[in-house]
Design a protein around this motif. Structure first.
Motif, PDB file in Angstrom:
ATOM      1  N   GLU A 141     -18.749   0.436  41.853  1.00  0.00           N
ATOM      2  CA  GLU A 141     -19.743   1.459  41.522  1.00  0.00           C
ATOM      3  C   GLU A 141     -20.702   1.637  42.702  1.00  0.00           C
ATOM      4  N   THR A 142     -20.620   2.772  43.366  1.00  0.00           N
ATOM      5  CA  THR A 142     -21.512   3.097  44.484  1.00  0.00           C
ATOM      6  C   THR A 142     -21.950   4.553  44.350  1.00  0.00           C
ATOM      7  N   ASP A 143     -22.663   5.061  45.349  1.00  0.00           N
ATOM      8  CA  ASP A 143     -23.055   6.462  45.323  1.00  0.00           C
ATOM      9  C   ASP A 143     -21.840   7.391  45.336  1.00  0.00           C
ATOM     10  N   MET A 144     -20.714   6.919  45.877  1.00  0.00           N
ATOM     11  CA  MET A 144     -19.498   7.734  45.901  1.00  0.00           C
ATOM     12  C   MET A 144     -18.937   7.949  44.494  1.00  0.00           C
ATOM     13  N   GLN A 187     -20.018  10.837  42.076  1.00  0.00           N
ATOM     14  CA  GLN A 187     -19.431  12.168  42.205  1.00  0.00           C
ATOM     15  C   GLN A 187     -18.244  12.378  41.252  1.00  0.00           C
ATOM     16  N   TRP A 188     -17.781  11.306  40.610  1.00  0.00           N
ATOM     17  CA  TRP A 188     -16.637  11.416  39.708  1.00  0.00           C
ATOM     18  C   TRP A 188     -17.030  12.111  38.416  1.00  0.00           C
ATOM     19  N   TYR A 203     -12.095  11.476  35.294  1.00  0.00           N
ATOM     20  CA  TYR A 203     -11.579  10.630  36.379  1.00  0.00           C
ATOM     21  C   TYR A 203     -12.122   9.213  36.269  1.00  0.00           C
ATOM     22  N   ARG A 204     -13.408   9.080  35.911  1.00  0.00           N
ATOM     23  CA  ARG A 204     -13.997   7.754  35.752  1.00  0.00           C
ATOM     24  C   ARG A 204     -13.246   6.949  34.693  1.00  0.00           C
ATOM     25  N   GLU A 205     -12.972   7.588  33.564  1.00  0.00           N
ATOM     26  CA  GLU A 205     -12.250   6.900  32.492  1.00  0.00           C
ATOM     27  C   GLU A 205     -10.858   6.477  32.947  1.00  0.00           C
ATOM     28  N   LYS A 206     -10.206   7.340  33.721  1.00  0.00           N
ATOM     29  CA  LYS A 206      -8.877   7.021  34.233  1.00  0.00           C
ATOM     30  C   LYS A 206      -8.911   5.806  35.142  1.00  0.00           C
ATOM     31  N   VAL A 207      -9.913   5.754  36.019  1.00  0.00           N
ATOM     32  CA  VAL A 207     -10.026   4.621  36.931  1.00  0.00           C
ATOM     33  C   VAL A 207     -10.291   3.336  36.161  1.00  0.00           C
ATOM     34  N   ILE A 208     -11.230   3.377  35.229  1.00  0.00           N
ATOM     35  CA  ILE A 208     -11.571   2.186  34.455  1.00  0.00           C
ATOM     36  C   ILE A 208     -10.384   1.700  33.645  1.00  0.00           C
ATOM     37  N   ASN A 209      -9.627   2.608  33.076  1.00  0.00           N
ATOM     38  CA  ASN A 209      -8.440   2.216  32.304  1.00  0.00           C
ATOM     39  C   ASN A 209      -7.381   1.553  33.175  1.00  0.00           C
ATOM     40  N   GLY A 210      -7.424   1.822  34.477  1.00  0.00           N
ATOM     41  CA  GLY A 210      -6.482   1.191  35.392  1.00  0.00           C
ATOM     42  C   GLY A 210      -6.917  -0.180  35.879  1.00  0.00           C
ATOM     43  N   VAL A 211      -8.117  -0.604  35.481  1.00  0.00           N
ATOM     44  CA  VAL A 211      -8.634  -1.914  35.878  1.00  0.00           C
ATOM     45  C   VAL A 211      -8.409  -2.891  34.726  1.00  0.00           C
ATOM     46  N   PRO A 212      -7.661  -3.978  34.921  1.00  0.00           N
ATOM     47  CA  PRO A 212      -7.432  -4.925  33.828  1.00  0.00           C
ATOM     48  C   PRO A 212      -8.711  -5.431  33.165  1.00  0.00           C
ATOM     49  N   LEU A 213      -9.782  -5.608  33.932  1.00  0.00           N
ATOM     50  CA  LEU A 213     -11.046  -6.061  33.340  1.00  0.00           C
ATOM     51  C   LEU A 213     -11.829  -4.926  32.673  1.00  0.00           C
TER      52      LEU A 213
END
Length: 248
Positions: free
Chosen positions: A189-192, A195-196, A200-210
């Protein structure tokens, strides 16, 4: 972990991971030399470090420039005569795929992510060799080991090369009691990430096992550990901080 009487250099320190790394070392008593390309953010970081009771010297400039490396070297010579820890954090990414990547884009990413680490390391290593101790930590990326469609090919290539540079320096400098390691963040989680959009944020989080994004403090604390005596037998390693997105 105390870093009192320790001198720490952090490049690309004005925001995100780099800023948190600098502040974390300051909280543990280190004196800082921080680099960045934005004068206002650099001044703000210096003020924040001083509020923590730390000493801080600013170096404004591109970390891939020999002039910036020389400025850092001059501050070390005139103010401290030693450097204990170097964190090569300066980096950049582009979002363009291969066929849309220009030569300028390619060279800018390689220069910022790889050449800067080489130049700054080269400028501080003589102090470490003379003092027979030191630690270099390169901030790499999980993308060094697995492709990512949201990164230009130059990004992954530069980070993979940075991991090799880490191993080479660790091997070459071990006889001088200098350790060199890399930290490879995953989704942080940064300033970059601000911009999501939500999808897209949900997609990224779902791809993280934790099932969460990492925090900049997760990377900073790993960097602090690798710089400490607790990690005195760790060198030449690329340590992943990615929530399980890449497992080995």
């Amino acid at each position: 972990m105390s870093f009192h009487n320790k001198v720490v250099v952090v490049t690309g320190a004005t925001k995100g991971i780099g800023r948190e790394i600098a502040l974390t070392f300051a909280r543990h008593g280190a004196s800082l030399i921080v680099n960045g390309r934005n004068s206002e953010r650099l001044a703000d970081l210096q003020h924040a470090i001083q509020k923590e009771g730390g000493t801080c010297f600013n170096v404004l400039g591109d970390a891939s420039s020999p002039e910036t490396a020389n400025q850092i070297k001059e501050i070390i010579s005139s103010k401290f005569q030693k450097v204990d820890v170097l964190v090569n954090n300066a980096g950049m990414n582009k979002r363009t795929p291969t066929l849309q990547t220009t030569l300028d884009d390619w060279e800018n990413v390689i220069r910022t992510n790889l050449t800067s680490a080489f130049l700054i390391s080269q400028s501080v290593l003589p102090f470490m060799v003379e003092n027979k101790e030191g630690v270099i930590i390169n901030i790499s990326s999980t993308t060094a080991s697995t492709p990512h469609k949201n990164a230009t090919p130059a990004y992954g290539a530069s980070k993979a090369a940075l991991n090799y540079l880490t191993m080479h320096l660790a091997y070459e400098m071990a006889g001088h009691n200098i350790r060199v390691n890399a930290v490879c963040p995953g989704p942080i989680e940064t300033d970059m990430t601000e911009q999501w959009d939500d999808t897209y944020r949900e997609k990224v989080i779902n791809g993280v096992p934790l099932k969460r994004l990492g925090d900049v403090s997760d990377v900073a604390e790993m960097t602090l550990f690798l710089a400490s005596e607790q990690a005195s037998f760790i060198t030449g390693q690329s340590i992943h901080v990615n929530g399980g997105t890449l497992m080995r």
